[in-house]
Design a protein around this motif. Structure first.
Motif, PDB file in Angstrom:
ATOM      1  N   ASP A  22     -25.476 -78.628 -99.767  1.00  0.00           N
ATOM      2  CA  ASP A  22     -25.210 -79.106-101.125  1.00  0.00           C
ATOM      3  C   ASP A  22     -24.226 -80.263-101.043  1.00  0.00           C
ATOM      4  O   ASP A  22     -23.150 -80.127-100.475  1.00  0.00           O
ATOM      5  CB  ASP A  22     -24.609 -77.950-101.951  1.00  0.00           C
ATOM      6  CG  ASP A  22     -24.483 -78.289-103.421  1.00  0.00           C
ATOM      7  OD1 ASP A  22     -24.777 -79.439-103.810  1.00  0.00           O
ATOM      8  OD2 ASP A  22     -24.095 -77.385-104.183  1.00  0.00           O
ATOM      9  N   THR A  24     -23.341 -82.064-103.884  1.00  0.00           N
ATOM     10  CA  THR A  24     -22.823 -82.371-105.220  1.00  0.00           C
ATOM     11  C   THR A  24     -21.315 -82.182-105.249  1.00  0.00           C
ATOM     12  O   THR A  24     -20.714 -81.610-104.346  1.00  0.00           O
ATOM     13  CB  THR A  24     -23.447 -81.460-106.294  1.00  0.00           C
ATOM     14  OG1 THR A  24     -23.166 -80.097-105.951  1.00  0.00           O
ATOM     15  CG2 THR A  24     -24.944 -81.647-106.379  1.00  0.00           C
ATOM     16  N   ARG A  25     -20.700 -82.680-106.329  1.00  0.00           N
ATOM     17  CA  ARG A  25     -19.243 -82.665-106.385  1.00  0.00           C
ATOM     18  C   ARG A  25     -18.692 -81.671-107.395  1.00  0.00           C
ATOM     19  O   ARG A  25     -17.495 -81.516-107.513  1.00  0.00           O
ATOM     20  CB  ARG A  25     -18.751 -84.062-106.699  1.00  0.00           C
ATOM     21  CG  ARG A  25     -19.457 -85.064-105.809  1.00  0.00           C
ATOM     22  CD  ARG A  25     -18.827 -86.386-105.753  1.00  0.00           C
ATOM     23  NE  ARG A  25     -17.422 -86.302-105.442  1.00  0.00           N
ATOM     24  CZ  ARG A  25     -16.739 -87.309-104.926  1.00  0.00           C
ATOM     25  NH1 ARG A  25     -17.371 -88.430-104.643  1.00  0.00           N
ATOM     26  NH2 ARG A  25     -15.449 -87.203-104.715  1.00  0.00           N
ATOM     27  N   ILE A  26     -19.606 -81.019-108.151  1.00  0.00           N
ATOM     28  CA  ILE A  26     -19.128 -80.060-109.146  1.00  0.00           C
ATOM     29  C   ILE A  26     -19.419 -78.651-108.662  1.00  0.00           C
ATOM     30  O   ILE A  26     -20.565 -78.294-108.411  1.00  0.00           O
ATOM     31  CB  ILE A  26     -19.810 -80.311-110.508  1.00  0.00           C
ATOM     32  CG1 ILE A  26     -19.439 -81.713-111.008  1.00  0.00           C
ATOM     33  CG2 ILE A  26     -19.380 -79.263-111.525  1.00  0.00           C
ATOM     34  CD1 ILE A  26     -20.129 -82.095-112.298  1.00  0.00           C
ATOM     35  N   ASN A  28     -19.120 -76.961-105.860  1.00  0.00           N
ATOM     36  CA  ASN A  28     -19.947 -76.895-104.660  1.00  0.00           C
ATOM     37  C   ASN A  28     -19.539 -75.688-103.823  1.00  0.00           C
ATOM     38  O   ASN A  28     -18.630 -75.759-102.994  1.00  0.00           O
ATOM     39  CB  ASN A  28     -19.782 -78.192-103.869  1.00  0.00           C
ATOM     40  CG  ASN A  28     -20.747 -78.265-102.715  1.00  0.00           C
ATOM     41  OD1 ASN A  28     -21.081 -77.246-102.101  1.00  0.00           O
ATOM     42  ND2 ASN A  28     -21.205 -79.472-102.411  1.00  0.00           N
TER      43      ASN A  28
END
Lengths: 106, 233
Positions: A22, A24-26, A28
């Motif tokens: 993954d 992504t930055r939110i 994770n």
């Protein structure tokens, strides 16, 4: 325990190449779990080394090669330190208050 | 055996709205739904995100909708729900990502009911004494783990997020009916509000959803009685 230590060190080698899927930055949780594995490996190395060195049995630390408690040599706390060179073990005396160590029998 | 999971995914960075994804995993009857989620995350799709901690039904981190019902993922076993399982985040709270919701509105309601011990009398030299009967009076509501299953199962809460919600009332109950506490009147005043206890219409979903089997509706009823009669007993 020596086997376990070897295995932990092998896993730490493998961990050098770990990747999360993954990116992504939110929230994770993939990166979070990967990070926690690294921490667990450090703790595993330090715990295994400390246990290997404690040449006695005491409570849950039970060894077939040293089946008895050894208060003369081992009534002390292990302090473990870690850096790039590896694990360093130091020891600290125990402060005795209300309870004396005694044999664990049921 | 094979189990089919239908999970409501949402990636805030790329998705306009949530969408279902299907996964097939191998499972035993006594595997937890949490085990299945782990199997998907570790071996199929690392982006699947959810909260979890104790995996033992005591921390409340993994509350979610499983086949439409609020449960803790670590307490639901495959043989409870069968081979087709739909997994969605809790209803009534904003979804941050996948099965993770924003619990801040839930915690704000919790904080608003003075969920802490209040007694400004000079403390006794020993403990503040209490009989076993007095202790039993509020025993049920001490069990709350703040998992949010009750509040997010409540149609009144779905109707308005301003309703303080069953969990907050349960936490207030724990102190109102504790003989050692002295702020019962203040808490009852806070709950005696349109968006406080009076939004509860005894729908009962909360009691069904509670993983600790607290009699939530009963506790809410006792709070209503205390306000109506002016007595805490």
């Amino acid at each position: 325990m020596a086997e376990a230590l070897k295995k932990v060190r092998e896993l730490k080698e493998r961990y050098q190449h770990v990747r999360a899927h993954d990116s992504t930055r939110i929230f994770n949780t993939d990166i979070l779990e990967a990070w926690e594995v690294g921490c667990l490996l450090d703790i595993a190395e330090v715990t295994t080394k400390s246990a290997l060195e404690r040449k006695e049995s005491r409570g849950a630390h039970a060894r077939e090669d040293y089946p008895e408690r050894d208060d003369d040599k081992w009534l002390r706390h292990t302090l473990a330190f870690m850096d790039e060179k590896g694990v360093t073990l130091k020891y600290k005396p125990v402060t005795m208050t209300h309870f004396e160590p005694k044999k664990r029998v049921y | 055996m094979e189990v089919k999971l239908r999970i409501l995914r949402y990636n805030p960075e790329t998705d306009k709205k949530p969408h279902y994804e299907n996964y097939t995993v191998e499972a035993e009857g006594n595997d937890q739904v949490l085990d299945l989620l782990n199997r998907v995350k570790w071996y199929q799709d690392g982006t699947l995100s959810y909260r979890r901690s104790c995996a033992h039904g005591v921390c409340g981190s993994d509350a979610m909708r499983i086949n439409g019902v609020n449960r803790l993922a670590c307490k639901v076993l495959v043989h409870d729900v069968g081979r087709k399982i739909t997994i969605e985040p809790l209803l009534g709270l904003p979804v941050i990502k996948d099965l993770i919701v924003d619990l801040e509105p839930f915690f704000d309601h919790y904080r608003s009911v003075m969920p802490y011990f209040v007694n400004d009398e000079p403390p006794p030299t020993g403990e503040r004494l209490q009989s076993p009967e007095q202790r039993a009076r509020f025993d049920d509501t001490t069990k709350c783990i703040l998992c949010a299953a009750c509040t997010t199962s409540c149609p009144s809460f779905w109707g308005s997020g301003q309703y303080v919600g069953p969990a907050a009332v349960v936490q207030a109950h724990r102190f109102i009916f504790d003989s050692r506490d002295r702020a019962a009147a203040q808490r009852l005043e806070l709950l005696n509000d349109r968006m406080g206890i009076w939004r509860c219409h005894d729908i009962y979903n909360c009691t069904d959803a509670c993983p600790r089997e607290i009699e939530v509706t009963k506790a809410l009823g006792e709070v209503k009685m205390a306000i109506a009669t002016g007595r805490v007993e």
